[in-house]
Each structure stands twice: as structure tokens, then as C-alpha cells.
Design a protein around this motif. Structure first.
Motif, PDB file in Angstrom:
ATOM      1  N   THR A   1    -109.090  11.113 -75.625  1.00  0.00           N
ATOM      2  CA  THR A   1    -109.113  12.002 -76.788  1.00  0.00           C
ATOM      3  C   THR A   1    -108.844  11.176 -78.038  1.00  0.00           C
ATOM      4  O   THR A   1    -107.953  10.319 -78.033  1.00  0.00           O
ATOM      5  N   ALA A   2    -109.616  11.418 -79.074  1.00  0.00           N
ATOM      6  CA  ALA A   2    -109.396  10.705 -80.342  1.00  0.00           C
ATOM      7  C   ALA A   2    -109.461  11.695 -81.496  1.00  0.00           C
ATOM      8  O   ALA A   2    -110.018  12.793 -81.365  1.00  0.00           O
ATOM      9  N   GLN A   3    -108.877  11.282 -82.605  1.00  0.00           N
ATOM     10  CA  GLN A   3    -108.863  12.138 -83.785  1.00  0.00           C
ATOM     11  C   GLN A   3    -109.315  11.283 -84.968  1.00  0.00           C
ATOM     12  O   GLN A   3    -108.843  10.164 -85.118  1.00  0.00           O
ATOM     13  N   THR A   4    -110.221  11.816 -85.757  1.00  0.00           N
ATOM     14  CA  THR A   4    -110.757  11.036 -86.885  1.00  0.00           C
ATOM     15  C   THR A   4    -110.817  11.905 -88.138  1.00  0.00           C
ATOM     16  O   THR A   4    -111.343  13.025 -88.077  1.00  0.00           O
ATOM     17  N   PRO A   5    -110.313  11.402 -89.264  1.00  0.00           N
ATOM     18  CA  PRO A   5    -110.392  12.188 -90.499  1.00  0.00           C
ATOM     19  C   PRO A   5    -111.776  12.123 -91.133  1.00  0.00           C
ATOM     20  O   PRO A   5    -112.561  11.220 -90.827  1.00  0.00           O
ATOM     21  N   THR A   6    -112.022  13.063 -92.007  1.00  0.00           N
ATOM     22  CA  THR A   6    -113.282  13.011 -92.739  1.00  0.00           C
ATOM     23  C   THR A   6    -113.137  12.092 -93.962  1.00  0.00           C
ATOM     24  O   THR A   6    -112.056  11.574 -94.241  1.00  0.00           O
ATOM     25  N   ASN A   7    -114.228  11.840 -94.633  1.00  0.00           N
ATOM     26  CA  ASN A   7    -114.162  11.024 -95.863  1.00  0.00           C
ATOM     27  C   ASN A   7    -115.025  11.680 -96.912  1.00  0.00           C
ATOM     28  O   ASN A   7    -115.991  12.373 -96.590  1.00  0.00           O
ATOM     29  N   ILE A   8    -114.629  11.489 -98.175  1.00  0.00           N
ATOM     30  CA  ILE A   8    -115.415  12.060 -99.271  1.00  0.00           C
ATOM     31  C   ILE A   8    -115.899  10.918-100.155  1.00  0.00           C
ATOM     32  O   ILE A   8    -115.094  10.072-100.595  1.00  0.00           O
ATOM     33  N   ALA A   9    -117.198  10.889-100.392  1.00  0.00           N
ATOM     34  CA  ALA A   9    -117.766   9.787-101.183  1.00  0.00           C
ATOM     35  C   ALA A   9    -117.446   9.960-102.666  1.00  0.00           C
ATOM     36  O   ALA A   9    -117.547  11.070-103.197  1.00  0.00           O
ATOM     37  N   VAL A  10    -117.042   8.868-103.297  1.00  0.00           N
ATOM     38  CA  VAL A  10    -116.863   8.877-104.759  1.00  0.00           C
ATOM     39  C   VAL A  10    -118.085   8.233-105.432  1.00  0.00           C
ATOM     40  O   VAL A  10    -118.353   8.473-106.604  1.00  0.00           O
ATOM     41  N   ILE A  11    -118.807   7.398-104.695  1.00  0.00           N
ATOM     42  CA  ILE A  11    -120.170   6.993-105.075  1.00  0.00           C
ATOM     43  C   ILE A  11    -121.039   7.427-103.892  1.00  0.00           C
ATOM     44  O   ILE A  11    -120.849   6.966-102.772  1.00  0.00           O
ATOM     45  N   LYS A  12    -121.973   8.328-104.163  1.00  0.00           N
ATOM     46  CA  LYS A  12    -122.628   9.065-103.079  1.00  0.00           C
ATOM     47  C   LYS A  12    -123.770   8.310-102.410  1.00  0.00           C
ATOM     48  O   LYS A  12    -124.522   7.576-103.060  1.00  0.00           O
ATOM     49  N   TYR A  13    -123.893   8.612-101.123  1.00  0.00           N
ATOM     50  CA  TYR A  13    -125.086   8.258-100.328  1.00  0.00           C
ATOM     51  C   TYR A  13    -126.000   9.470-100.394  1.00  0.00           C
ATOM     52  O   TYR A  13    -125.607  10.572-100.043  1.00  0.00           O
ATOM     53  N   TRP A  14    -127.212   9.292-100.866  1.00  0.00           N
ATOM     54  CA  TRP A  14    -128.179  10.396-100.865  1.00  0.00           C
ATOM     55  C   TRP A  14    -129.573   9.798-100.797  1.00  0.00           C
ATOM     56  O   TRP A  14    -130.120   9.388-101.814  1.00  0.00           O
ATOM     57  N   GLY A  15    -130.122   9.687 -99.627  1.00  0.00           N
ATOM     58  CA  GLY A  15    -131.469   9.148 -99.459  1.00  0.00           C
ATOM     59  C   GLY A  15    -131.484   8.034 -98.422  1.00  0.00           C
ATOM     60  O   GLY A  15    -130.616   7.164 -98.432  1.00  0.00           O
ATOM     61  N   LYS A  16    -132.493   8.130 -97.530  1.00  0.00           N
ATOM     62  CA  LYS A  16    -132.630   7.096 -96.490  1.00  0.00           C
ATOM     63  C   LYS A  16    -133.904   6.288 -96.717  1.00  0.00           C
ATOM     64  O   LYS A  16    -134.910   6.836 -97.171  1.00  0.00           O
ATOM     65  N   ARG A  17    -133.844   5.004 -96.353  1.00  0.00           N
ATOM     66  CA  ARG A  17    -135.070   4.213 -96.318  1.00  0.00           C
ATOM     67  C   ARG A  17    -135.610   4.151 -94.901  1.00  0.00           C
ATOM     68  O   ARG A  17    -136.765   3.786 -94.689  1.00  0.00           O
ATOM     69  N   ASP A  18    -134.771   4.493 -93.911  1.00  0.00           N
ATOM     70  CA  ASP A  18    -135.227   4.594 -92.516  1.00  0.00           C
ATOM     71  C   ASP A  18    -134.532   5.802 -91.886  1.00  0.00           C
ATOM     72  O   ASP A  18    -133.306   5.818 -91.765  1.00  0.00           O
ATOM     73  N   GLU A  19    -135.328   6.805 -91.509  1.00  0.00           N
ATOM     74  CA  GLU A  19    -134.777   8.078 -91.016  1.00  0.00           C
ATOM     75  C   GLU A  19    -134.181   7.945 -89.614  1.00  0.00           C
ATOM     76  O   GLU A  19    -133.217   8.622 -89.293  1.00  0.00           O
ATOM     77  N   THR A  20    -134.769   7.099 -88.774  1.00  0.00           N
ATOM     78  CA  THR A  20    -134.304   7.008 -87.387  1.00  0.00           C
ATOM     79  C   THR A  20    -133.030   6.184 -87.298  1.00  0.00           C
ATOM     80  O   THR A  20    -132.040   6.600 -86.695  1.00  0.00           O
ATOM     81  N   LEU A  21    -133.046   5.021 -87.922  1.00  0.00           N
ATOM     82  CA  LEU A  21    -131.861   4.161 -87.864  1.00  0.00           C
ATOM     83  C   LEU A  21    -130.768   4.626 -88.837  1.00  0.00           C
ATOM     84  O   LEU A  21    -129.645   4.157 -88.797  1.00  0.00           O
ATOM     85  N   ILE A  22    -131.110   5.543 -89.724  1.00  0.00           N
ATOM     86  CA  ILE A  22    -130.225   6.012 -90.809  1.00  0.00           C
ATOM     87  C   ILE A  22    -129.775   4.834 -91.671  1.00  0.00           C
ATOM     88  O   ILE A  22    -128.614   4.400 -91.631  1.00  0.00           O
ATOM     89  N   LEU A  23    -130.733   4.318 -92.417  1.00  0.00           N
ATOM     90  CA  LEU A  23    -130.452   3.238 -93.374  1.00  0.00           C
ATOM     91  C   LEU A  23    -130.580   3.827 -94.778  1.00  0.00           C
ATOM     92  O   LEU A  23    -131.583   4.483 -95.085  1.00  0.00           O
ATOM     93  N   PRO A  24    -129.575   3.637 -95.627  1.00  0.00           N
ATOM     94  CA  PRO A  24    -129.568   4.323 -96.929  1.00  0.00           C
ATOM     95  C   PRO A  24    -130.345   3.558 -98.007  1.00  0.00           C
ATOM     96  O   PRO A  24    -130.659   2.370 -97.831  1.00  0.00           O
ATOM     97  N   VAL A  25    -130.601   4.247 -99.122  1.00  0.00           N
ATOM     98  CA  VAL A  25    -131.284   3.597-100.237  1.00  0.00           C
ATOM     99  C   VAL A  25    -130.284   2.939-101.199  1.00  0.00           C
ATOM    100  O   VAL A  25    -130.682   2.238-102.120  1.00  0.00           O
ATOM    101  N   ASN A  26    -128.993   3.213-101.011  1.00  0.00           N
ATOM    102  CA  ASN A  26    -127.982   2.541-101.860  1.00  0.00           C
ATOM    103  C   ASN A  26    -126.651   2.413-101.122  1.00  0.00           C
ATOM    104  O   ASN A  26    -126.406   3.102-100.134  1.00  0.00           O
ATOM    105  N   ASP A  27    -125.807   1.515-101.625  1.00  0.00           N
ATOM    106  CA  ASP A  27    -124.431   1.406-101.123  1.00  0.00           C
ATOM    107  C   ASP A  27    -123.686   2.689-101.506  1.00  0.00           C
ATOM    108  O   ASP A  27    -124.072   3.381-102.456  1.00  0.00           O
TER     109      ASP A  27
END
Ligand code: ADP
Ligand code: DP6
Ligand code: CO
Length: 361
Positions: A13-39
Motif C-alpha cells: 500500500t502506498a500513499q501519494t499527494p497530488t501536485n498543482i502546477a504553477v507553470i502549467k503543462y497543457w499540450g502534448k507533442r506525443d499522445e501515446t508516450l505523453i510528451l509535453p510541448v513545454n516544461d
């Protein structure tokens, strides 16, 4: 298999907190591997308020991989779950429990089925990053179960293939998801910028405007933005790279004025991209807009900003107060504008940023 019978079950059993982006990820360059368009950069939240708890179990008597989310069975047939399971199984190592007489070899892990039970202690799919805590916890728990030796950054690249934002929840404190350059995604992973003790004055308050499931998931919303928004292209290429450098500097120097300005501007630009999408996506509502006005007015009336606000893909406000005094004043203000008797807010959640992962076995 060296195990003496088929009756055994091994569980983690493990427990993991969520995270909130202060500089957002919005957009993928690869949908399958989930690679983003920005840091992107995020703050990991206090697990006592927003976290996922996941139990993974393995037994020779299990006939197939199965998963329950918040008590309801869900299908594991989606590519994301399959990709995470495949990647973790590929890194699995031998496990031996001499007391129980159980030995599971690397080869066994490819044949054994897992059962997964996961529970979020906060609204699922409501714009509070349940996919982040959920897939980070899944990768972490499976990694423990299968004795995976990879470090947390390598594990983050596996969690990323479940949900992009999940890679950042493997660490506490401030975390950066480096978009990476490689086509195979091997360098698209999370690194810790500063641990949870680095800037412990900050207090995070979440105003749950609505705990209802959003109409447009983050995955389909960002796909539509990539296909139709010119602002997204400009943001990814011209704006975010500069903001990332400034945000890293603000975090390093505990510079709240700069942190607040960048956080608010980036949240607003992300929602502007949503509006620039065809058809437009509305994640914020009137209450969200009122919260922005209250925060902006207050910051302007003081010598220095007291609060930063950021909204993910949903109407719920994540407010980061510069210290405890500011957080008390902020709560007073929120209660004045949104008294408990009003229907505008569902609830408040108050916490610190912090780390937690392994809930024990
Ligand atoms: P959110 O804003 O909550 O992250 P998303 O649209 O990004 O919303 O993702 C919601 C999806 O994430 C859910 O429909 C589910 O598929 C997945 N998810 C949520 N919680 C978990 C969990 N604990 N374990 C695995 N997957 C989860
Ligand atoms: C607005 O990580 O939920 O919260 O990778 O498709 O699962 P998928 O999307 P997800 O998107 C998160 C978007 C965001 C911003 C962020 O967390 O950086
Ligand atoms: Co999400």
C-alpha cells in the motif's frame, strides 16, 4: 514458480499527494508516450488533505489484472494503464520472502496478474489533479511490489505514461517536469527543484468551487487546444521557457512577489489558451472569477502581494498565501465573500506543501 502453493497474496500500500502546477503543462507533442510541448513546475501538496492511497496485490490465483477506483471496478484496457503496467513489469526484479516460502522471479512478474484498489480522498476528475496523484501512486506502489530498482526520476517517466502531471508527484516540494528532447521520451522526467522544507512559510488553501466531474477531461481539452489554438504554440515556444527560468529563480530566492506574479499570469494564460481553443473550453466559472478579483484587489491594496492563485482544468481555486498571517487574512476574506451559508463554494481545504510516498507495507 518456486512458491509452494497458489494460496498466497503479496500486497503493497502506498500513499501519494497530488501536485498543482504553477507553470502549467497543457499540450502534448506525443499522445501515446505523453510528451509535453513545454516544461512545467509544480508544488506538491500536503498528503493529509489531497492524496491517493493505492493497494496493489499479486497472487497466482488472480485470473486477470483488475482495478477498483473509489470502490468501483474500472477497465484497465486503456493504453495508459497497460503502458504503466508493461513498463513496471519490464523493470521488475526477484522478490523472496523466506518466512512465507515465497519466491517470485523476474520472469514470474510477466505472468502474474495484479489487483489494484485505489482511493482518492478528494474529488476525482474535478480539476484537482486526481490523475497526478493516482498514476504516481500506481507507479510507486507497483514499483515497490515488483522490487523495481529504478530511482524516482526514472519512475516518474513511467508515471508520466499514465498521466503527464503524475510524473511530478513522485517528489515533494517544488518539482520540474523537463519536457526532454528524445523521441522515445527517455529524458522527459521530473526532478526536484527544492524540497518541502525550502520555503515552508507558504500555506496552501483550496477553495472547492465544485467537486463535480468536469465536462472536458484534461486529456481531450489539451488535444483540442494543440489542434486549434495558435496562442498555445506561442505560449509553448516563446513564453514558457522564459517563465520557467524566472520561476526557478523565484523559488530559489523565496521571492514571493515574483512567484505570485508568475503563478497568476501562467494560470490566466492557460485559461486564455482554453478560450482560444475551438470550440472554446470553459474550466473556470463565475465563482472562480470572483476569487481572482478578490485576490488581485487584496494584492494591489498591500505593499507586496499576499497571495498567488492558480486554477487547473476545473473551477477550483488553489491559493498560495505568503505566510500563516496572510493565510488567516485570506480565509477571513473568503468567508466574508463566500459565507458557509452561500452555495458558491463546496468546501475549503487548508494545508502545507509537503512530501509523502510510502504508506508502508
Ligand atoms: P483531474 O483534474 O482530476 O486530474 P483528469 O481529467 O486529468 O482530471 O483525470 C481524471 C482521470 O484520472 C480519471 O477519470 C481516472 O481515469 C484517472 N484517475 C483518477 N484518480 C485515479 C487513481 N487514483 N488511480 C488511477 N487513475 C486515476
Ligand atoms: C491543467 O496530466 O491531467 O492540470 O497527461 O492527458 O493525463 P494527461 O493530462 P493531465 O493534465 C494536467 C493539466 C493541468 C496542468 C498541469 O498539471 O500542469
Ligand atoms: Co489530471
Amino acid at each position: 514458480m518456486a512458491a509452494p502453493s497458489r494460496n498466497w497474496v503479496v500486497m503493497v500500500t502506498a500513499q501519494t499527494p497530488t501536485n498543482i502546477a504553477v507553470i502549467k503543462y497543457w499540450g502534448k507533442r506525443d499522445e501515446t508516450l505523453i510528451l509535453p510541448v513545454n516544461d512545467s513546475i509544480s508544488v506538491t501538496l500536503d498528503p493529509s488533505h489531497l492524496c491517493t492511497t493505492t493497494t496493489v496485490a499479486v497472487s497466482p490465483s488472480f485470473q486477470q489484472d483488475r482495478m477498483w477506483l473509489n470502490g468501483k471496478e474500472i477497465s484497465l484496457s486503456g493504453g495508459r494503464f497497460q503502458n504503466c503496467l508493461r513498463e513496471i513489469r519490464a523493470c521488475a526484479c526477484d522478490v523472496e520472502d523466506t518466512k512465507k516460502g515465497i519466491k517470485i522471479t523476474k520472469e514470474d512478474w510477466g505472468k502474474l496478474h495484479v489487483h489494484i484498489a485505489s482511493y482518492n480522498n478528494f474529488p476525482t476528475a474535478a480539476g484537482l489533479a486526481s490523475s497526478a496523484a493516482g498514476f504516481a501512486c500506481l507507479a510507486y506502489a507497483l514499483g515497490k511490489l515488483m522490487n523495481v530498482k529504478e530511482d524516482d526520476s526514472q519512475l516518474s517517466a513511467i508515471a508520466r505514461q499514465g498521466s503527464g502531471s503524475a510524473c511530478r508527484s513522485l517528489f515533494g516540494g517544488f518539482v520540474k517536469w523537463k519536457m526532454g528532447k528524445e523521441d522515445n521520451g527517455s529524458d522527459s522526467l521530473a526532478v526536484q527543484l527544492a524540497d518541502e522544507k525550502h520555503w515552508d512559510d507558504l500555506v496552501i488553501i483550496i477553495a472547492v468551487v465544485s467537486s463535480r466531474q468536469k465536462e472536458t477531461s484534461s486529456t481531450s481539452g489539451m488535444r483540442e487546444s494543440v489542434e486549434t489554438s495558435l496562442l498555445l504554440q506561442h505560449r509553448a515556444k516563446e513564453i514558457v521557457p522564459k517563465r520557467i527560468l524566472k520561476m526557478e529563480e523565484a523559488i530559489r530566492n523565496r521571492d514571493f512577489a515574483s512567484f505570485s506574479q508568475l503563478t497568476c499570469a501562467d494560470s490566466n494564460q492557460f485559461h486564455a489558451v482554453c478560450l482560444d481553443t475551438c470550440p472554446p473550453i470553459f474550466y473556470m466559472n463565475d465563482t472562480s472569477h470572483r476569487i481572482i478579483s478578490i485576490a488581485e484587489k487584496w494584492n494591489r491594496s498591500e505593499e507586496a502581494p499576499q497571495v498567488a492563485y492558480t486554477f487547473d482544468a476545473g473551477p477550483n481555486a488553489v491559493l498560495i498565501a505568503r505566510n500563516r498571517k496572510a493565510s488567516a487574512l485570506l480565509i477571513q476574506r473568503l468567508l466574508y465573500y463566500f459565507p458557509p451559508s452561500s452555495d458558491d463554494l463546496d468546501s475549503y481545504i487548508v494545508g502545507d506543501k509537503s512530501i509523502a510516498k510510502d504508506a508502508g507495507i
